[in-house]
Write a protein that holds these residues in place. Structure first.
Motif, PDB file in Angstrom:
ATOM      1  N   SER A 131      -8.832   7.669 -24.757  1.00  0.00           N
ATOM      2  CA  SER A 131      -7.767   7.281 -23.825  1.00  0.00           C
ATOM      3  C   SER A 131      -8.064   7.759 -22.408  1.00  0.00           C
ATOM      4  O   SER A 131      -7.814   7.041 -21.430  1.00  0.00           O
ATOM      5  CB  SER A 131      -6.416   7.833 -24.298  1.00  0.00           C
ATOM      6  N   GLU A 132      -8.621   8.947 -22.274  1.00  0.00           N
ATOM      7  CA  GLU A 132      -8.957   9.471 -20.954  1.00  0.00           C
ATOM      8  C   GLU A 132     -10.049   8.643 -20.290  1.00  0.00           C
ATOM      9  O   GLU A 132      -9.958   8.319 -19.096  1.00  0.00           O
ATOM     10  CB  GLU A 132      -9.424  10.929 -21.078  1.00  0.00           C
ATOM     11  N   ARG A 133     -11.054   8.264 -21.049  1.00  0.00           N
ATOM     12  CA  ARG A 133     -12.169   7.526 -20.467  1.00  0.00           C
ATOM     13  C   ARG A 133     -11.785   6.097 -20.121  1.00  0.00           C
ATOM     14  O   ARG A 133     -12.275   5.533 -19.140  1.00  0.00           O
ATOM     15  CB  ARG A 133     -13.374   7.564 -21.412  1.00  0.00           C
ATOM     16  N   ARG A 134     -10.909   5.490 -20.887  1.00  0.00           N
ATOM     17  CA  ARG A 134     -10.447   4.145 -20.555  1.00  0.00           C
ATOM     18  C   ARG A 134      -9.574   4.160 -19.296  1.00  0.00           C
ATOM     19  O   ARG A 134      -9.706   3.280 -18.439  1.00  0.00           O
ATOM     20  CB  ARG A 134      -9.690   3.539 -21.733  1.00  0.00           C
ATOM     21  N   ALA A 135      -8.708   5.139 -19.174  1.00  0.00           N
ATOM     22  CA  ALA A 135      -7.909   5.260 -17.954  1.00  0.00           C
ATOM     23  C   ALA A 135      -8.813   5.477 -16.747  1.00  0.00           C
ATOM     24  O   ALA A 135      -8.601   4.888 -15.680  1.00  0.00           O
ATOM     25  CB  ALA A 135      -6.909   6.411 -18.088  1.00  0.00           C
ATOM     26  N   ALA A 136      -9.835   6.307 -16.909  1.00  0.00           N
ATOM     27  CA  ALA A 136     -10.767   6.570 -15.807  1.00  0.00           C
ATOM     28  C   ALA A 136     -11.558   5.323 -15.447  1.00  0.00           C
ATOM     29  O   ALA A 136     -11.878   5.103 -14.261  1.00  0.00           O
ATOM     30  CB  ALA A 136     -11.726   7.699 -16.189  1.00  0.00           C
ATOM     31  N   ALA A 137     -11.875   4.471 -16.434  1.00  0.00           N
ATOM     32  CA  ALA A 137     -12.610   3.234 -16.158  1.00  0.00           C
ATOM     33  C   ALA A 137     -11.770   2.288 -15.300  1.00  0.00           C
ATOM     34  O   ALA A 137     -12.285   1.666 -14.364  1.00  0.00           O
ATOM     35  CB  ALA A 137     -13.004   2.550 -17.465  1.00  0.00           C
ATOM     36  N   ARG A 149      -4.243   7.422  -3.672  1.00  0.00           N
ATOM     37  CA  ARG A 149      -3.105   6.781  -4.345  1.00  0.00           C
ATOM     38  C   ARG A 149      -3.242   6.810  -5.858  1.00  0.00           C
ATOM     39  O   ARG A 149      -2.280   6.496  -6.576  1.00  0.00           O
ATOM     40  CB  ARG A 149      -2.976   5.324  -3.884  1.00  0.00           C
ATOM     41  N   LEU A 150      -4.402   7.145  -6.385  1.00  0.00           N
ATOM     42  CA  LEU A 150      -4.713   6.962  -7.797  1.00  0.00           C
ATOM     43  C   LEU A 150      -4.830   8.273  -8.571  1.00  0.00           C
ATOM     44  O   LEU A 150      -5.424   9.234  -8.098  1.00  0.00           O
ATOM     45  CB  LEU A 150      -6.036   6.203  -7.941  1.00  0.00           C
ATOM     46  N   THR A 151      -4.258   8.288  -9.758  1.00  0.00           N
ATOM     47  CA  THR A 151      -4.515   9.348 -10.730  1.00  0.00           C
ATOM     48  C   THR A 151      -4.738   8.684 -12.084  1.00  0.00           C
ATOM     49  O   THR A 151      -4.251   7.578 -12.326  1.00  0.00           O
ATOM     50  CB  THR A 151      -3.345  10.342 -10.859  1.00  0.00           C
ATOM     51  N   SER A 152      -5.480   9.333 -12.953  1.00  0.00           N
ATOM     52  CA  SER A 152      -5.663   8.806 -14.306  1.00  0.00           C
ATOM     53  C   SER A 152      -5.527   9.940 -15.311  1.00  0.00           C
ATOM     54  O   SER A 152      -5.889  11.086 -15.027  1.00  0.00           O
ATOM     55  CB  SER A 152      -7.022   8.121 -14.459  1.00  0.00           C
ATOM     56  N   GLU A 153      -4.997   9.600 -16.469  1.00  0.00           N
ATOM     57  CA  GLU A 153      -4.779  10.591 -17.526  1.00  0.00           C
ATOM     58  C   GLU A 153      -4.757   9.879 -18.871  1.00  0.00           C
ATOM     59  O   GLU A 153      -4.382   8.708 -18.962  1.00  0.00           O
ATOM     60  CB  GLU A 153      -3.451  11.323 -17.297  1.00  0.00           C
ATOM     61  N   GLY A 154      -5.176  10.578 -19.902  1.00  0.00           N
ATOM     62  CA  GLY A 154      -5.136  10.031 -21.253  1.00  0.00           C
ATOM     63  C   GLY A 154      -4.126  10.778 -22.111  1.00  0.00           C
ATOM     64  O   GLY A 154      -3.986  11.995 -22.005  1.00  0.00           O
ATOM     65  N   GLY A 203       0.768  -1.239   0.000  1.00  0.00           N
ATOM     66  CA  GLY A 203       0.000   0.000   0.000  1.00  0.00           C
ATOM     67  C   GLY A 203       0.797   1.286   0.000  1.00  0.00           C
ATOM     68  O   GLY A 203       0.228   2.364  -0.117  1.00  0.00           O
ATOM     69  N   LYS A 204       2.115   1.214   0.119  1.00  0.00           N
ATOM     70  CA  LYS A 204       2.921   2.443   0.206  1.00  0.00           C
ATOM     71  C   LYS A 204       3.443   2.841  -1.173  1.00  0.00           C
ATOM     72  O   LYS A 204       4.635   3.018  -1.405  1.00  0.00           O
ATOM     73  CB  LYS A 204       4.056   2.248   1.208  1.00  0.00           C
ATOM     74  N   THR A 205       2.519   2.954  -2.095  1.00  0.00           N
ATOM     75  CA  THR A 205       2.843   3.352  -3.467  1.00  0.00           C
ATOM     76  C   THR A 205       1.731   4.241  -3.999  1.00  0.00           C
ATOM     77  O   THR A 205       0.624   4.264  -3.459  1.00  0.00           O
ATOM     78  CB  THR A 205       2.968   2.132  -4.405  1.00  0.00           C
ATOM     79  N   ARG A 206       2.039   4.966  -5.065  1.00  0.00           N
ATOM     80  CA  ARG A 206       0.993   5.677  -5.792  1.00  0.00           C
ATOM     81  C   ARG A 206       0.912   5.084  -7.197  1.00  0.00           C
ATOM     82  O   ARG A 206       1.895   4.561  -7.726  1.00  0.00           O
ATOM     83  CB  ARG A 206       1.262   7.180  -5.847  1.00  0.00           C
ATOM     84  N   LEU A 207      -0.267   5.174  -7.803  1.00  0.00           N
ATOM     85  CA  LEU A 207      -0.510   4.561  -9.100  1.00  0.00           C
ATOM     86  C   LEU A 207      -0.961   5.626 -10.092  1.00  0.00           C
ATOM     87  O   LEU A 207      -1.966   6.307  -9.869  1.00  0.00           O
ATOM     88  CB  LEU A 207      -1.590   3.479  -9.002  1.00  0.00           C
ATOM     89  N   ASP A 208      -0.209   5.762 -11.169  1.00  0.00           N
ATOM     90  CA  ASP A 208      -0.558   6.690 -12.239  1.00  0.00           C
ATOM     91  C   ASP A 208      -1.053   5.868 -13.427  1.00  0.00           C
ATOM     92  O   ASP A 208      -0.288   5.122 -14.045  1.00  0.00           O
ATOM     93  CB  ASP A 208       0.647   7.541 -12.631  1.00  0.00           C
ATOM     94  N   ILE A 209      -2.349   6.002 -13.734  1.00  0.00           N
ATOM     95  CA  ILE A 209      -2.989   5.208 -14.784  1.00  0.00           C
ATOM     96  C   ILE A 209      -3.052   6.046 -16.056  1.00  0.00           C
ATOM     97  O   ILE A 209      -3.564   7.165 -16.048  1.00  0.00           O
ATOM     98  CB  ILE A 209      -4.396   4.785 -14.352  1.00  0.00           C
ATOM     99  N   ALA A 210      -2.534   5.511 -17.151  1.00  0.00           N
ATOM    100  CA  ALA A 210      -2.446   6.268 -18.404  1.00  0.00           C
ATOM    101  C   ALA A 210      -3.073   5.482 -19.544  1.00  0.00           C
ATOM    102  O   ALA A 210      -2.742   4.316 -19.771  1.00  0.00           O
ATOM    103  CB  ALA A 210      -0.987   6.575 -18.741  1.00  0.00           C
ATOM    104  N   GLY A 211      -3.999   6.113 -20.266  1.00  0.00           N
ATOM    105  CA  GLY A 211      -4.611   5.503 -21.436  1.00  0.00           C
ATOM    106  C   GLY A 211      -3.901   5.950 -22.704  1.00  0.00           C
ATOM    107  O   GLY A 211      -3.472   7.104 -22.816  1.00  0.00           O
ATOM    108  N   HIS A 212      -3.773   5.031 -23.668  1.00  0.00           N
ATOM    109  CA  HIS A 212      -3.086   5.304 -24.934  1.00  0.00           C
ATOM    110  C   HIS A 212      -3.863   4.665 -26.083  1.00  0.00           C
ATOM    111  O   HIS A 212      -4.533   3.653 -25.897  1.00  0.00           O
ATOM    112  CB  HIS A 212      -1.665   4.736 -24.917  1.00  0.00           C
ATOM    113  N   THR A 213      -3.749   5.251 -27.267  1.00  0.00           N
ATOM    114  CA  THR A 213      -4.403   4.709 -28.465  1.00  0.00           C
ATOM    115  C   THR A 213      -3.404   4.635 -29.618  1.00  0.00           C
ATOM    116  O   THR A 213      -2.284   5.149 -29.513  1.00  0.00           O
ATOM    117  CB  THR A 213      -5.582   5.592 -28.911  1.00  0.00           C
ATOM    118  N   ASP A 214      -3.838   4.027 -30.724  1.00  0.00           N
ATOM    119  CA  ASP A 214      -3.067   4.133 -31.960  1.00  0.00           C
ATOM    120  C   ASP A 214      -3.486   5.429 -32.659  1.00  0.00           C
ATOM    121  O   ASP A 214      -4.181   6.265 -32.078  1.00  0.00           O
ATOM    122  CB  ASP A 214      -3.271   2.896 -32.843  1.00  0.00           C
ATOM    123  N   ASN A 215      -3.059   5.606 -33.911  1.00  0.00           N
ATOM    124  CA  ASN A 215      -3.376   6.861 -34.604  1.00  0.00           C
ATOM    125  C   ASN A 215      -4.560   6.739 -35.545  1.00  0.00           C
ATOM    126  O   ASN A 215      -4.784   7.615 -36.387  1.00  0.00           O
ATOM    127  CB  ASN A 215      -2.153   7.392 -35.347  1.00  0.00           C
TER     128      ASN A 215
END
Length: 238
Positions: free
Chosen positions: A179-185, A199-204, A156-168
């Motif tokens: 990408s933002e909505r998938r990371a948020a999901a 502990r959580l952040t999300s970004e696309g 539990g002594k960590t932070r988690l950065d969740i990042a969504g990515h797509t192709d072009n």
């Protein structure tokens, strides 16, 4: 009973309420070396009340001090990891991920990688987690996310950065939103699995950070992903 999907949706909508609820809960619990909850002693109970107030004050002062947010997070997880123990702590966590996710790793659904500065990467392909153009997590992927949550909650002594990515494929604006909505999901699902909200952040990032060429279908498959970067919360050494 709510379905797993509805639980994740409800927790995503209630994330702000959870932030406050978690701070209140801190007055009645402590954590062991992994961040797991245990009852407070009478002495710790008094300290916890003061710490919770301090964490709240630190968060309010975040705009004035870059260290305030970190200080509040350290209070939430029950203290940071001592510098000399970080490497072992994160290595044990990596081995646990590889053990519980062995089947997913073998199929190519999940990648677990050690990163510089004692960080970990848990990367999932969007083709296994989501249907095409969908931001709803596939029911068949719930068990995989539950495994990830179990390890994350153990360490539990960590932070988690969740990042969504797509192709072009498609427009840049569409890919950014997807990408933002998938990371948020994924973030909402982890919240539903009792991962502490702070502990959580999300970004696309849309199509901006490919890991392979977009000129082939295989490359585009690799670029459609959700990454979780896990960073240890380390005590100040200065």
């Amino acid at each position: 009973m709510y379905s797993r999907r509805s639980r994740a949706t409800r927790f995503g909508a209630a994330s702000l309420a959870l932030l406050a609820a978690t701070a209140i809960a801190l007055a009645g619990c402590a954590t062991d070396e992994f961040g797991n909850r245990r009852p407070l002693t009478e002495t710790e109970a008094g300290v916890a009340i003061g710490s919770a107030a301090g964490a709240a004050a630190g968060a309010l002062l975040g705009s004035r001090s870059a260290d305030a947010g970190k200080g509040a997070l350290i209070g939430v997880v029950g203290g940071a990891i001592a510098g000399g123990l970080v490497g072992n702590y994160m290595e044990r966590q990596r081995r646990d991920f590889e053990r519980v996710l062995a089947d997913e790793i073998a199929r190519g659904d999940i990648r677990v990688e050690a990163l510089p500065e004692d960080r970990l990467l848990v990367s999932m392909t969007s083709s296994t987690a989501f249907d095409v153009d969908s931001t709803t997590i596939k029911p068949g992927f719930y068990s995989t996310l539950d495994k990830i949550s179990a390890v994350v909650n153990k360490y539990g002594k960590t932070r988690l950065d969740i990042a969504g990515h797509t192709d072009n494929t498609g427009s840049e604006a569409y890919n950014q939103d997807l990408s933002e909505r998938r990371a948020a999901a994924v973030q909402s699902y982890l919240l539903a699995d009792q991962v502490i909200p702070q502990r959580l952040t999300s970004e696309g990032y849309g199509e901006l950070r490919p890991v392979a060429t977009n000129d082939t279908e295989y490359g585009r498959t690799l670029n459609r992903r959700v990454d979780i970067t896990i960073t240890p919360i380390v005590s100040q050494t200065s």
